[in-house]
Write a protein that holds these residues in place. Structure first.
Motif, PDB file in Angstrom:
ATOM      1  N   LEU A  62       0.822  -1.200   0.000  1.00 32.12           N
ATOM      2  CA  LEU A  62       0.000   0.000   0.000  1.00 32.12           C
ATOM      3  C   LEU A  62       0.862   1.259   0.000  1.00 32.12           C
ATOM      4  N   GLY A  63       2.054   1.136   0.568  1.00 34.22           N
ATOM      5  CA  GLY A  63       2.954   2.285   0.658  1.00 34.22           C
ATOM      6  C   GLY A  63       3.435   2.785  -0.683  1.00 34.22           C
ATOM      7  N   HIS A  64       3.177   2.029  -1.751  1.00 35.16           N
ATOM      8  CA  HIS A  64       3.599   2.433  -3.087  1.00 35.16           C
ATOM      9  C   HIS A  64       2.407   2.840  -3.964  1.00 35.16           C
ATOM     10  N   ARG A  65       1.226   2.949  -3.346  1.00 34.84           N
ATOM     11  CA  ARG A  65       0.031   3.266  -4.108  1.00 34.84           C
ATOM     12  C   ARG A  65      -0.542   4.611  -3.654  1.00 34.84           C
ATOM     13  N   LYS A  66      -0.950   5.443  -4.605  1.00 33.37           N
ATOM     14  CA  LYS A  66      -1.639   6.700  -4.299  1.00 33.37           C
ATOM     15  C   LYS A  66      -3.129   6.378  -4.180  1.00 33.37           C
ATOM     16  N   ILE A  67      -3.659   6.551  -2.987  1.00 34.61           N
ATOM     17  CA  ILE A  67      -4.977   6.010  -2.655  1.00 34.61           C
ATOM     18  C   ILE A  67      -5.931   7.128  -2.228  1.00 34.61           C
ATOM     19  N   LEU A  68      -7.185   7.005  -2.647  1.00 39.71           N
ATOM     20  CA  LEU A  68      -8.277   7.843  -2.136  1.00 39.71           C
ATOM     21  C   LEU A  68      -9.249   6.924  -1.400  1.00 39.71           C
TER      22      LEU A  68
END
Length: 408
Positions: free
Chosen positions: A282-288
Protein backbone atom coordinates in the motif's frame (compact mmCIF):
# COMPACT_ATOMS: atom_id res chain seq x y z
CA UNK A 1 -33.03 -1.93 -12.10
CA UNK A 2 -35.51 0.93 -12.16
CA UNK A 3 -33.51 4.12 -12.29
CA UNK A 4 -33.93 6.58 -9.44
CA UNK A 5 -35.11 10.09 -10.14
CA UNK A 6 -33.15 11.38 -7.19
CA UNK A 7 -29.48 12.31 -7.72
CA UNK A 8 -28.72 12.13 -4.01
CA UNK A 9 -26.60 9.20 -2.78
CA UNK A 10 -28.48 6.89 -0.41
CA UNK A 11 -27.20 5.85 3.01
CA UNK A 12 -28.60 2.29 2.90
CA UNK A 13 -28.83 -0.29 0.16
CA UNK A 14 -31.84 -2.08 1.67
CA UNK A 15 -34.64 -1.32 4.14
CA UNK A 16 -36.35 -4.36 5.69
CA UNK A 17 -40.05 -3.90 6.45
CA UNK A 18 -41.57 -6.68 8.54
CA UNK A 19 -43.78 -7.45 11.56
CA UNK A 20 -41.34 -8.45 14.29
CA UNK A 21 -43.36 -11.01 16.30
CA UNK A 22 -44.08 -12.98 13.10
CA UNK A 23 -40.70 -13.10 11.35
CA UNK A 24 -37.90 -11.33 13.26
CA UNK A 25 -36.28 -14.53 14.58
CA UNK A 26 -36.97 -16.67 11.53
CA UNK A 27 -37.10 -15.53 7.90
CA UNK A 28 -35.98 -11.94 8.53
CA UNK A 29 -32.97 -12.94 10.63
CA UNK A 30 -31.73 -15.25 7.84
CA UNK A 31 -32.37 -12.63 5.16
CA UNK A 32 -30.59 -9.92 7.16
CA UNK A 33 -27.53 -12.13 7.68
CA UNK A 34 -27.40 -13.04 3.99
CA UNK A 35 -27.55 -9.38 2.95
CA UNK A 36 -24.87 -8.31 5.43
CA UNK A 37 -22.61 -11.23 4.47
CA UNK A 38 -22.89 -10.06 0.84
CA UNK A 39 -21.70 -6.57 1.79
CA UNK A 40 -25.15 -5.03 1.31
CA UNK A 41 -25.76 -2.15 3.74
CA UNK A 42 -29.10 -2.99 5.36
CA UNK A 43 -31.35 -1.11 7.79
CA UNK A 44 -33.26 -3.30 10.21
CA UNK A 45 -35.31 -2.05 13.16
CA UNK A 46 -33.61 -3.77 16.07
CA UNK A 47 -36.29 -3.06 18.66
CA UNK A 48 -40.03 -3.41 19.04
CA UNK A 49 -41.90 -0.21 18.23
CA UNK A 50 -45.06 0.95 19.93
CA UNK A 51 -47.50 3.16 18.05
CA UNK A 52 -46.52 6.80 18.42
CA UNK A 53 -42.98 5.87 19.35
CA UNK A 54 -40.64 8.75 18.57
CA UNK A 55 -38.29 6.24 16.97
CA UNK A 56 -40.64 6.01 13.98
CA UNK A 57 -39.15 9.28 12.69
CA UNK A 58 -35.86 7.38 12.27
CA UNK A 59 -37.73 4.64 10.42
CA UNK A 60 -39.12 7.17 7.95
CA UNK A 61 -35.64 8.66 7.52
CA UNK A 62 -34.16 5.21 6.87
CA UNK A 63 -36.79 4.44 4.20
CA UNK A 64 -36.04 7.72 2.43
CA UNK A 65 -32.33 6.92 2.56
CA UNK A 66 -32.63 3.39 1.06
CA UNK A 67 -32.32 2.19 -2.53
CA UNK A 68 -34.37 -1.00 -2.11
CA UNK A 69 -37.08 -2.16 0.29
CA UNK A 70 -37.87 -5.79 1.01
CA UNK A 71 -41.43 -6.03 2.38
CA UNK A 72 -41.95 -9.30 4.27
CA UNK A 73 -45.72 -9.87 4.33
CA UNK A 74 -46.65 -12.23 7.16
CA UNK A 75 -49.88 -13.20 8.92
CA UNK A 76 -50.14 -10.05 11.06
CA UNK A 77 -48.16 -7.53 8.99
CA UNK A 78 -51.29 -5.80 7.65
CA UNK A 79 -52.69 -5.25 11.15
CA UNK A 80 -49.69 -3.30 12.45
CA UNK A 81 -50.19 0.44 12.03
CA UNK A 82 -46.42 0.99 11.98
CA UNK A 83 -45.97 -1.62 9.22
CA UNK A 84 -48.75 -0.14 7.12
CA UNK A 85 -47.37 3.40 7.48
CA UNK A 86 -43.97 2.05 6.41
CA UNK A 87 -45.60 0.35 3.44
CA UNK A 88 -47.40 3.50 2.33
CA UNK A 89 -44.18 5.53 2.37
CA UNK A 90 -42.29 2.75 0.55
CA UNK A 91 -44.93 2.66 -2.18
CA UNK A 92 -44.95 6.46 -2.53
CA UNK A 93 -41.18 6.45 -3.11
CA UNK A 94 -41.50 3.48 -5.46
CA UNK A 95 -44.06 5.34 -7.59
CA UNK A 96 -41.59 8.23 -7.90
CA UNK A 97 -38.83 5.76 -8.89
CA UNK A 98 -36.76 6.67 -5.84
CA UNK A 99 -36.81 3.16 -4.36
CA UNK A 100 -37.36 -0.37 -5.69
CA UNK A 101 -39.58 -2.81 -3.81
CA UNK A 102 -39.27 -6.58 -3.43
CA UNK A 103 -42.35 -8.11 -1.72
CA UNK A 104 -42.05 -11.55 -0.13
CA UNK A 105 -44.98 -13.48 1.38
CA UNK A 106 -43.85 -15.44 4.42
CA UNK A 107 -46.02 -18.09 6.03
CA UNK A 108 -49.17 -16.98 4.17
CA UNK A 109 -50.68 -17.84 0.81
CA UNK A 110 -50.81 -14.68 -1.33
CA UNK A 111 -53.80 -16.08 -3.22
CA UNK A 112 -55.89 -16.51 -0.05
CA UNK A 113 -54.43 -13.82 2.19
CA UNK A 114 -57.15 -11.22 1.60
CA UNK A 115 -60.03 -13.69 1.94
CA UNK A 116 -59.28 -15.19 5.34
CA UNK A 117 -62.03 -14.74 7.95
CA UNK A 118 -59.65 -12.97 10.34
CA UNK A 119 -58.56 -10.59 7.59
CA UNK A 120 -62.12 -9.58 6.73
CA UNK A 121 -63.10 -9.27 10.40
CA UNK A 122 -60.26 -6.83 11.22
CA UNK A 123 -60.33 -4.95 7.90
CA UNK A 124 -62.66 -2.11 8.94
CA UNK A 125 -60.58 -1.36 12.05
CA UNK A 126 -57.37 -0.87 10.03
CA UNK A 127 -59.07 1.19 7.32
CA UNK A 128 -59.99 3.69 10.05
CA UNK A 129 -56.45 3.77 11.47
CA UNK A 130 -54.51 4.00 8.21
CA UNK A 131 -56.04 5.86 5.23
CA UNK A 132 -55.60 4.05 1.90
CA UNK A 133 -54.93 0.76 3.75
CA UNK A 134 -56.76 -1.29 1.10
CA UNK A 135 -55.03 0.51 -1.74
CA UNK A 136 -51.56 -0.15 -0.26
CA UNK A 137 -52.27 -3.88 0.12
CA UNK A 138 -53.65 -4.09 -3.40
CA UNK A 139 -50.58 -2.35 -4.82
CA UNK A 140 -48.06 -4.51 -2.96
CA UNK A 141 -49.94 -7.62 -4.17
CA UNK A 142 -49.68 -6.37 -7.74
CA UNK A 143 -45.95 -5.87 -7.27
CA UNK A 144 -45.68 -9.35 -5.79
CA UNK A 145 -47.28 -11.09 -8.77
CA UNK A 146 -45.56 -8.87 -11.32
CA UNK A 147 -42.13 -9.01 -9.70
CA UNK A 148 -39.25 -11.48 -9.86
CA UNK A 149 -40.59 -13.54 -6.92
CA UNK A 150 -44.28 -13.25 -7.80
CA UNK A 151 -45.09 -16.95 -8.05
CA UNK A 152 -42.38 -18.25 -5.74
CA UNK A 153 -42.91 -21.82 -4.63
CA UNK A 154 -39.45 -22.64 -3.20
CA UNK A 155 -38.54 -22.87 0.47
CA UNK A 156 -37.55 -19.87 2.61
CA UNK A 157 -33.80 -20.44 2.34
CA UNK A 158 -34.00 -20.44 -1.45
CA UNK A 159 -36.08 -17.25 -1.37
CA UNK A 160 -33.45 -15.60 0.86
CA UNK A 161 -30.76 -16.56 -1.65
CA UNK A 162 -32.86 -15.32 -4.58
CA UNK A 163 -33.59 -11.92 -3.01
CA UNK A 164 -29.97 -11.43 -1.93
CA UNK A 165 -28.61 -12.41 -5.34
CA UNK A 166 -31.06 -10.13 -7.14
CA UNK A 167 -30.21 -7.07 -5.02
CA UNK A 168 -26.46 -7.76 -5.14
CA UNK A 169 -26.59 -8.05 -8.93
CA UNK A 170 -28.51 -4.79 -9.33
CA UNK A 171 -26.15 -2.95 -6.98
CA UNK A 172 -23.15 -4.15 -9.00
CA UNK A 173 -24.84 -3.02 -12.21
CA UNK A 174 -25.40 0.39 -10.61
CA UNK A 175 -21.71 0.65 -9.73
CA UNK A 176 -20.76 0.10 -13.36
CA UNK A 177 -23.03 3.03 -14.26
CA UNK A 178 -21.23 5.42 -11.87
CA UNK A 179 -20.17 7.62 -14.76
CA UNK A 180 -23.81 8.27 -15.57
CA UNK A 181 -24.55 9.02 -11.93
CA UNK A 182 -21.63 11.42 -11.80
CA UNK A 183 -23.03 13.33 -14.77
CA UNK A 184 -26.20 13.94 -12.77
CA UNK A 185 -24.65 14.69 -9.40
CA UNK A 186 -23.25 18.03 -10.51
CA UNK A 187 -26.80 19.43 -10.23
CA UNK A 188 -26.86 18.97 -6.43
CA UNK A 189 -27.78 22.21 -4.74
CA UNK A 190 -24.85 24.07 -3.17
CA UNK A 191 -22.28 21.37 -3.91
CA UNK A 192 -19.90 23.47 -5.99
CA UNK A 193 -19.56 25.95 -3.13
CA UNK A 194 -18.65 23.13 -0.73
CA UNK A 195 -16.34 21.51 -3.28
CA UNK A 196 -14.28 24.68 -3.69
CA UNK A 197 -13.66 24.78 0.07
CA UNK A 198 -12.79 21.07 0.14
CA UNK A 199 -10.39 21.53 -2.76
CA UNK A 200 -8.34 23.92 -0.65
CA UNK A 201 -7.99 21.28 2.07
CA UNK A 202 -7.24 18.45 -0.37
CA UNK A 203 -4.45 20.48 -2.06
CA UNK A 204 -4.30 18.07 -4.99
CA UNK A 205 -2.59 20.41 -7.41
CA UNK A 206 0.08 21.77 -5.10
CA UNK A 207 2.58 18.95 -5.55
CA UNK A 208 2.11 17.81 -1.95
CA UNK A 209 3.20 14.23 -1.40
CA UNK A 210 2.06 14.06 2.19
CA UNK A 211 -0.83 11.85 3.30
CA UNK A 212 -3.80 14.03 4.20
CA UNK A 213 -6.86 13.12 6.26
CA UNK A 214 -9.72 15.59 5.91
CA UNK A 215 -12.67 15.50 8.29
CA UNK A 216 -16.16 16.51 7.18
CA UNK A 217 -18.45 17.13 10.15
CA UNK A 218 -21.92 18.54 10.86
CA UNK A 219 -25.34 17.67 12.25
CA UNK A 220 -27.25 14.62 11.05
CA UNK A 221 -28.94 14.99 7.66
CA UNK A 222 -26.99 18.11 6.68
CA UNK A 223 -25.32 16.46 3.67
CA UNK A 224 -21.93 15.15 4.83
CA UNK A 225 -22.24 11.88 2.90
CA UNK A 226 -23.57 13.70 -0.16
CA UNK A 227 -20.59 16.04 -0.14
CA UNK A 228 -18.11 13.20 0.38
CA UNK A 229 -19.61 11.28 -2.54
CA UNK A 230 -19.57 14.42 -4.72
CA UNK A 231 -15.89 15.04 -3.98
CA UNK A 232 -15.08 11.34 -4.49
CA UNK A 233 -16.73 11.30 -7.92
CA UNK A 234 -14.90 14.48 -8.92
CA UNK A 235 -11.35 13.42 -7.95
CA UNK A 236 -11.18 9.61 -7.87
CA UNK A 237 -9.65 9.38 -11.35
CA UNK A 238 -6.49 11.09 -10.00
CA UNK A 239 -5.67 8.09 -7.78
CA UNK A 240 -4.33 4.62 -8.49
CA UNK A 241 -6.85 3.03 -6.15
CA UNK A 242 -10.01 4.44 -4.60
CA UNK A 243 -12.89 3.22 -2.48
CA UNK A 244 -15.97 4.78 -0.82
CA UNK A 245 -16.68 2.90 2.41
CA UNK A 246 -20.27 3.45 3.53
CA UNK A 247 -21.59 3.19 7.08
CA UNK A 248 -18.34 2.54 8.92
CA UNK A 249 -20.25 2.73 12.21
CA UNK A 250 -22.30 -0.35 11.30
CA UNK A 251 -19.27 -2.22 9.99
CA UNK A 252 -17.45 -1.65 13.27
CA UNK A 253 -20.40 -2.89 15.34
CA UNK A 254 -20.74 -6.03 13.23
CA UNK A 255 -17.04 -6.90 13.00
CA UNK A 256 -15.84 -5.49 16.33
CA UNK A 257 -12.63 -4.21 14.75
CA UNK A 258 -11.75 -1.22 12.59
CA UNK A 259 -8.70 -3.03 11.18
CA UNK A 260 -11.19 -4.67 8.85
CA UNK A 261 -11.57 -1.31 7.09
CA UNK A 262 -8.30 -1.49 5.18
CA UNK A 263 -8.80 -5.21 4.55
CA UNK A 264 -12.20 -4.36 3.05
CA UNK A 265 -10.60 -1.68 0.91
CA UNK A 266 -7.97 -4.16 -0.34
CA UNK A 267 -10.59 -6.78 -1.22
CA UNK A 268 -12.68 -4.26 -3.16
CA UNK A 269 -9.62 -2.95 -4.96
CA UNK A 270 -8.65 -6.48 -5.94
CA UNK A 271 -12.24 -7.10 -7.08
CA UNK A 272 -11.92 -4.13 -9.43
CA UNK A 273 -8.99 -5.79 -11.13
CA UNK A 274 -5.93 -3.95 -9.85
CA UNK A 275 -2.75 -5.66 -8.66
CA UNK A 276 -2.87 -7.95 -5.67
CA UNK A 277 -2.13 -5.75 -2.70
CA UNK A 278 -0.77 -6.35 0.76
CA UNK A 279 -0.41 -3.77 3.48
CA UNK A 280 3.28 -3.53 2.72
CA UNK A 281 2.56 -2.68 -0.92
CA UNK A 282 0.00 0.00 0.00
CA UNK A 283 2.95 2.28 0.66
CA UNK A 284 3.60 2.43 -3.09
CA UNK A 285 0.03 3.27 -4.11
CA UNK A 286 -1.64 6.70 -4.30
CA UNK A 287 -4.98 6.01 -2.65
CA UNK A 288 -8.28 7.84 -2.14
CA UNK A 289 -10.37 6.39 0.69
CA UNK A 290 -13.63 7.73 2.10
CA UNK A 291 -14.72 6.54 5.56
CA UNK A 292 -18.38 7.50 5.85
CA UNK A 293 -20.35 7.84 9.09
CA UNK A 294 -17.65 7.24 11.71
CA UNK A 295 -19.09 7.54 15.22
CA UNK A 296 -16.46 6.17 17.61
CA UNK A 297 -12.90 7.35 18.29
CA UNK A 298 -11.66 3.74 18.30
CA UNK A 299 -12.87 3.27 14.71
CA UNK A 300 -10.74 6.10 13.40
CA UNK A 301 -7.71 5.56 15.65
CA UNK A 302 -7.39 1.96 14.48
CA UNK A 303 -7.85 2.92 10.84
CA UNK A 304 -5.30 5.75 11.02
CA UNK A 305 -2.56 3.24 11.88
CA UNK A 306 -3.03 1.65 8.45
CA UNK A 307 -3.74 4.92 6.64
CA UNK A 308 -0.33 6.25 7.61
CA UNK A 309 1.13 3.43 5.52
CA UNK A 310 -0.54 4.56 2.30
CA UNK A 311 1.58 5.89 -0.58
CA UNK A 312 2.63 9.54 -1.09
CA UNK A 313 -0.18 11.88 -2.13
CA UNK A 314 -2.92 9.67 -0.70
CA UNK A 315 -6.05 11.32 0.64
CA UNK A 316 -8.58 10.07 3.19
CA UNK A 317 -11.94 11.76 3.80
CA UNK A 318 -13.84 11.03 7.03
CA UNK A 319 -17.46 12.00 7.71
CA UNK A 320 -18.85 12.24 11.24
CA UNK A 321 -21.21 14.24 13.42
CA UNK A 322 -18.53 14.55 16.10
CA UNK A 323 -15.86 17.22 15.62
CA UNK A 324 -14.21 16.18 18.88
CA UNK A 325 -13.69 12.66 17.53
CA UNK A 326 -11.67 14.05 14.61
CA UNK A 327 -9.51 16.25 16.83
CA UNK A 328 -8.90 13.37 19.26
CA UNK A 329 -7.48 11.32 16.38
CA UNK A 330 -5.19 14.11 15.20
CA UNK A 331 -7.33 15.15 12.22
CA UNK A 332 -6.86 18.91 11.97
CA UNK A 333 -7.99 19.56 8.40
CA UNK A 334 -11.69 20.07 9.04
CA UNK A 335 -14.68 21.20 7.03
CA UNK A 336 -18.06 21.87 8.66
CA UNK A 337 -21.10 21.32 6.46
CA UNK A 338 -23.49 24.00 7.60
CA UNK A 339 -27.21 24.18 6.88
CA UNK A 340 -28.19 25.33 3.40
CA UNK A 341 -28.62 28.97 2.56
CA UNK A 342 -32.29 29.90 2.35
CA UNK A 343 -32.48 30.03 -1.45
CA UNK A 344 -30.73 26.62 -1.66
CA UNK A 345 -33.06 25.14 0.98
CA UNK A 346 -36.11 26.44 -0.87
CA UNK A 347 -34.89 24.81 -4.08
CA UNK A 348 -34.28 21.44 -2.39
CA UNK A 349 -37.72 21.51 -0.76
CA UNK A 350 -39.50 22.35 -4.04
CA UNK A 351 -37.68 19.50 -5.84
CA UNK A 352 -39.32 17.05 -3.41
CA UNK A 353 -42.69 18.78 -2.90
CA UNK A 354 -43.69 19.60 -6.47
CA UNK A 355 -43.83 17.79 -9.79
CA UNK A 356 -40.99 19.14 -11.95
CA UNK A 357 -43.34 19.07 -14.96
CA UNK A 358 -45.58 21.62 -13.26
CA UNK A 359 -44.95 25.35 -12.94
CA UNK A 360 -44.07 25.13 -9.25
CA UNK A 361 -45.80 26.50 -6.15
CA UNK A 362 -48.71 28.91 -6.36
CA UNK A 363 -48.62 32.15 -4.38
CA UNK A 364 -50.25 30.55 -1.34
CA UNK A 365 -48.31 27.28 -1.50
CA UNK A 366 -45.19 29.41 -2.02
CA UNK A 367 -45.74 31.01 1.37
CA UNK A 368 -46.38 27.58 2.86
CA UNK A 369 -43.14 26.38 1.26
CA UNK A 370 -41.24 29.23 2.89
CA UNK A 371 -42.72 28.21 6.25
CA UNK A 372 -41.77 24.57 5.62
CA UNK A 373 -38.18 25.59 4.87
CA UNK A 374 -38.01 27.58 8.11
CA UNK A 375 -39.42 24.71 10.18
CA UNK A 376 -36.99 22.21 8.64
CA UNK A 377 -33.97 24.15 9.90
CA UNK A 378 -32.66 24.22 6.30
CA UNK A 379 -31.31 20.66 6.75
CA UNK A 380 -31.35 18.82 3.36
CA UNK A 381 -32.66 15.47 4.62
CA UNK A 382 -35.44 17.14 6.63
CA UNK A 383 -36.36 19.23 3.58
CA UNK A 384 -36.56 16.16 1.33
CA UNK A 385 -38.60 14.16 3.85
CA UNK A 386 -41.04 16.98 4.51
CA UNK A 387 -41.37 17.78 0.82
CA UNK A 388 -41.99 14.11 -0.02
CA UNK A 389 -44.66 13.90 2.69
CA UNK A 390 -46.49 17.02 1.46
CA UNK A 391 -46.19 16.23 -2.26
CA UNK A 392 -49.59 15.84 -3.91
CA UNK A 393 -51.53 16.92 -0.80
CA UNK A 394 -53.94 19.87 -0.65
CA UNK A 395 -53.03 23.22 0.89
CA UNK A 396 -55.33 22.56 3.89
CA UNK A 397 -53.33 19.40 4.61
CA UNK A 398 -50.10 21.39 4.24
CA UNK A 399 -51.30 23.90 6.83
CA UNK A 400 -52.32 21.20 9.31
CA UNK A 401 -49.05 19.31 8.90
CA UNK A 402 -46.95 22.46 9.32
CA UNK A 403 -48.98 23.54 12.37
CA UNK A 404 -48.35 20.13 13.97
CA UNK A 405 -44.64 20.37 13.15
CA UNK A 406 -44.43 23.86 14.65
CA UNK A 407 -46.14 22.65 17.83
CA UNK A 408 -43.65 19.84 18.43
Amino acid sequence: MASSSSPYPKKYDVFLSFYGPDTRRTFVSHLHKALIDSGIVTFIDDRELEEGDQFFDKIREAIAESRFAVVVLSENYAFSRCCMEELQMILELHERRELEVFPAFCGVDPFRFEWSADFLERRSEMVEKVPNWDEALKRISELQFGGPFGFWRGDDSALVDAITSRIYSQLKNTETASATESSVIHTLVGMERHFEAMNQLLALGSGNTDIRIIGIWGVGGVGKTTLARYVYDKISDRFQDHFFMKNVDKMHKESGSSHRLVEEFMSKTLERGSDVMTKARLGHRKILLVLDSVDETEQLKDAVKDINGFGPGSRVIVTTQDKGLLLACGVNLLYEVECLRFNEAFQVFCQSAFNPKEDGPSLHSGWLSIRAVQLSGRVPLALKMLGSYLRGRGEDEWERALDELAAN
